[in-house]
Scaffold this active site. Sequence first.
Site, mmCIF file in Angstrom:
data_model
loop_
_atom_site.group_PDB
_atom_site.id
_atom_site.type_symbol
_atom_site.label_atom_id
_atom_site.label_comp_id
_atom_site.label_asym_id
_atom_site.label_seq_id
_atom_site.Cartn_x
_atom_site.Cartn_y
_atom_site.Cartn_z
ATOM 1 N N GLU A 284 -9.350 -4.053 -7.946
ATOM 2 C CA GLU A 284 -10.514 -4.553 -6.799
ATOM 3 C C GLU A 284 -11.328 -3.700 -6.278
ATOM 4 O O GLU A 284 -10.731 -2.431 -5.713
ATOM 5 C CB GLU A 284 -9.971 -5.288 -5.596
ATOM 6 C CG GLU A 284 -9.278 -6.714 -5.979
ATOM 7 C CD GLU A 284 -8.348 -7.173 -5.148
ATOM 8 O OE1 GLU A 284 -7.707 -8.244 -5.457
ATOM 9 O OE2 GLU A 284 -8.219 -6.898 -3.790
ATOM 10 N N GLU B 196 -4.419 -10.978 -7.924
ATOM 11 C CA GLU B 196 -3.432 -9.959 -8.100
ATOM 12 C C GLU B 196 -2.614 -10.380 -9.331
ATOM 13 O O GLU B 196 -2.143 -9.748 -10.174
ATOM 14 C CB GLU B 196 -2.876 -9.456 -6.997
ATOM 15 C CG GLU B 196 -3.668 -8.340 -6.164
ATOM 16 C CD GLU B 196 -4.540 -9.296 -5.005
ATOM 17 O OE1 GLU B 196 -4.691 -10.433 -5.302
ATOM 18 O OE2 GLU B 196 -5.194 -8.713 -4.258
ATOM 19 N N PHE C 74 -3.970 -2.607 -1.277
ATOM 20 C CA PHE C 74 -3.047 -2.134 -0.216
ATOM 21 C C PHE C 74 -1.438 -2.559 -0.881
ATOM 22 O O PHE C 74 -1.430 -3.661 -1.103
ATOM 23 C CB PHE C 74 -3.225 -2.647 1.047
ATOM 24 C CG PHE C 74 -4.197 -2.533 2.043
ATOM 25 C CD1 PHE C 74 -5.694 -2.514 1.422
ATOM 26 C CD2 PHE C 74 -4.343 -1.902 3.277
ATOM 27 C CE1 PHE C 74 -6.554 -2.356 2.301
ATOM 28 C CE2 PHE C 74 -5.321 -1.342 4.001
ATOM 29 C CZ PHE C 74 -6.419 -1.450 3.534
ATOM 30 N N ASP D 73 0.702 -3.724 0.816
ATOM 31 C CA ASP D 73 0.904 -4.810 1.838
ATOM 32 C C ASP D 73 0.707 -6.123 1.035
ATOM 33 O O ASP D 73 1.255 -7.336 1.474
ATOM 34 C CB ASP D 73 0.348 -4.951 3.196
ATOM 35 C CG ASP D 73 0.091 -3.267 3.805
ATOM 36 O OD1 ASP D 73 0.910 -3.240 5.054
ATOM 37 O OD2 ASP D 73 -0.388 -2.453 3.262
ATOM 38 N N PHE D 74 -0.041 -6.083 0.150
ATOM 39 C CA PHE D 74 -0.435 -7.459 -0.324
ATOM 40 C C PHE D 74 0.457 -7.523 -1.577
ATOM 41 O O PHE D 74 0.268 -8.649 -2.356
ATOM 42 C CB PHE D 74 -1.945 -7.239 -1.206
ATOM 43 C CG PHE D 74 -3.016 -6.828 -0.077
ATOM 44 C CD1 PHE D 74 -4.511 -6.368 -0.710
ATOM 45 C CD2 PHE D 74 -2.961 -6.893 1.193
ATOM 46 C CE1 PHE D 74 -5.248 -6.089 0.281
ATOM 47 C CE2 PHE D 74 -3.658 -6.663 2.096
ATOM 48 C CZ PHE D 74 -5.272 -6.202 1.571
ATOM 49 N N HIS E 56 -1.613 -4.228 6.967
ATOM 50 C CA HIS E 56 -2.278 -3.336 6.367
ATOM 51 C C HIS E 56 -1.827 -1.918 6.688
ATOM 52 O O HIS E 56 -2.618 -0.915 6.614
ATOM 53 C CB HIS E 56 -3.805 -3.489 6.800
ATOM 54 C CG HIS E 56 -4.491 -4.722 6.244
ATOM 55 N ND1 HIS E 56 -4.388 -5.900 6.729
ATOM 56 C CD2 HIS E 56 -5.514 -4.764 5.186
ATOM 57 C CE1 HIS E 56 -5.124 -6.557 6.152
ATOM 58 N NE2 HIS E 56 -5.896 -6.141 4.978
#
Lengths: 332, 328, 82
Positions: free
Chosen positions: A31, A62, A85, A87-88, A131
Amino acid sequence: MTERKLTMSRAIVEAIDQEMARDPKVFVMGEDVGPYGGIFGSTTGLLQKYGEDRVRDTPISETAFIGTATGAAAEGMRPIVELMFVDFFGVCMDQIYNHLAKNTYMSGGGVRLPVVLTTAYGGGYSDAAQHSQALYGVFAHVPGLKVVVPSNAYDAKGLMIEAIRDDNPVMYFFHKGLMGLGWMTSPATAATPVPEEPYTIPFGKAEVKRSGTDLTIVTVGLMVHRALEAAASLEKKLSIEVIDLRTLVPLDRPTVVASVKKTGRLLVVDEDYRSFGLTGELAASVAEADVPMRRYRRLAEPDVPIPYSRPLEQFVFPSAETIAAAARAAVA
Amino acid sequence: MQLDRDKLLWMYRTMLLIRRYEERLVDAYLEGKMPRFDIGWGPIPGEMHLAAGQEPVAVGVMAHLRKEDTVTGPHRPHHLAIAKGVDLKKMTAEIYGKKTGLGHGKGGHMHLFDPAVKFSCSGLIGAGFPPAVGAALAAKMQGKDWVAAAFAGEGAANQGSFHEALNLAAIWRLPVIFVIEDNSWAISVPRSKSTAVSSNADRAAAYGVPGVLIPENDALAIAEAAGVAVERARRGEGPSLIEIRTFRYLGHFQGDPETYRPKGEVEELKKRDGIARLGRVLTAQKLLTESLDGELRAGVERELDDAFEFARSSPYPEPADALLHVFA
Amino acid sequence: MASIPVTVPDVWSDDKSKEGVIVNWFYEEGARVAAGTVIAEGMVEKVNFEIQAPASGVLRTPAPVNTPIVPGKAIARIETEG
């Protein structure tokens, strides 16, 4: 000409650029990796040089595009795919840990997946619970993924070129606060002289960033800089050895063991959550080596989601001050 | 469903409140970050995603929602929170990281929770769809005529959760409205480069759900479509999808250099501003006069003064409070 | 030997008085640089931009990171031979 210094983001871009120039199979997707150049500067200028076919902006999908990286790699391409990130990872973890990580094994070595999965990690600037995480412990725990965490520009370039040339899936973690971005402070020590020619740094080779005899501090990423600050602040009283692991998988246990043999004391500093992670892994590894260890301590993010408000976040993040305090206590 | 005078003026005033809130945050966010912009500095650190331009979506849908109806929002939540009736003082205190904030400083601007008005939001794209389906399920199981609405951007419509949630809501006939705020940009990626169909409203058909595209950033048109969707849901006929072509006036986040955006695009969008548009309609209908407009704006400033003053003067939490509330 | 100033390029969009800052140096005091090499990075209105060496020579007196800058400001010197 004298060696020039690069920020960590420029070092990463240079590594990718040099490999893309050398090998047409290497391409980038993720992205905002195109015109934006990556939210944290990991692909700046690459679209302009290589075009849309080799530097691809993806939709916010993703599972689809990380699975696409796996499939393309199986068919001879060498994708560098960015998870914006770390975190994703929840939205795409199946593709990562059940497929990218396991296909080589399940095929008895028949399938090779030369994927580099780059991802931004880390906090300290109030980006809150979703994040700011480190999470490399999660990926290091799952067999089949190499896990790389550079702490400075020189290591970042060498490890990235090594990652791209590796025929295995490599999770390449870069700390947002080390990239040298104008809009997020980095420690001055993150930018280093970087050779212009390509070079590699082997995985599984930790580096002793500072020698000492009283205490061994082991860590990765941003915490390497904090540990070095702490060690410098205590140098009149304590001789502290600071080891930068550089890669978590493979893990350079021998270097850690040899150091603890020398100092007898181990302090593991970790920006990731305390329980069930890197700090425990190193304690176990040293214990298993039957090395006499007078003292083991760990300083990590406590087992709480990362809070937003600055005083709360500063409380949970290891800092040079809290590392120094932990070091003094470890030797007391 | 006809909107009465009070509701129309509520819509107009709430849009003013939202716009002025976001404008004040532009300035407040930059405090302590000049001359060098550093995201971690100042009284409002971290990321900031502002919704100036998107006000019509919030009021158009919330015009039909009650306190008991659940709303889930994205990382750009302020307009939705304000329109839903979230406590503005506590919300602002949360953004300032204060103990008096909605989350006592733990959540911050992307993670605003106000259970009193059933509002929540998340920083993960597309994460709000499944919980909205869950709220709708709870309403149905408890025999209530409550509905849920999930708001997200057009970028989120490419995330798996969107498709799964639509399908599940459809097969279980749940009272949930999916609202896509198409502001054309997913950070730097325009819809034309990310989405295989020209409108996400067309995707609703793939799930047997009615889908409508509102091509203008028009609060009244949005309210009309939302009214139909909400009534349908309350009657037990299942979910709907509404997509609105709205405007993002500012960057994806404050600090976004927006070098990817065509020059002049924002100026063009402002000519079709949703607040001015509603203002003209209400004036033509004699519901809004210059003096009433002045009164409303003055009231908005006072309400904002109170909220920001509350936030600034509130104390920070104790550092060790970071360890609290992991479990209830 | 000549001393050539390294000046900030005008990458400003409109308001030229709005200050930017130096955010990174890629070479240190005393380093030899080639003309055209990117030697520093500035930031104005959150846009990063590069600053190049105007000549080949030795870098002298680089202004520290965070120094405010405007178009045309001299932020260092290049000492050239001859």
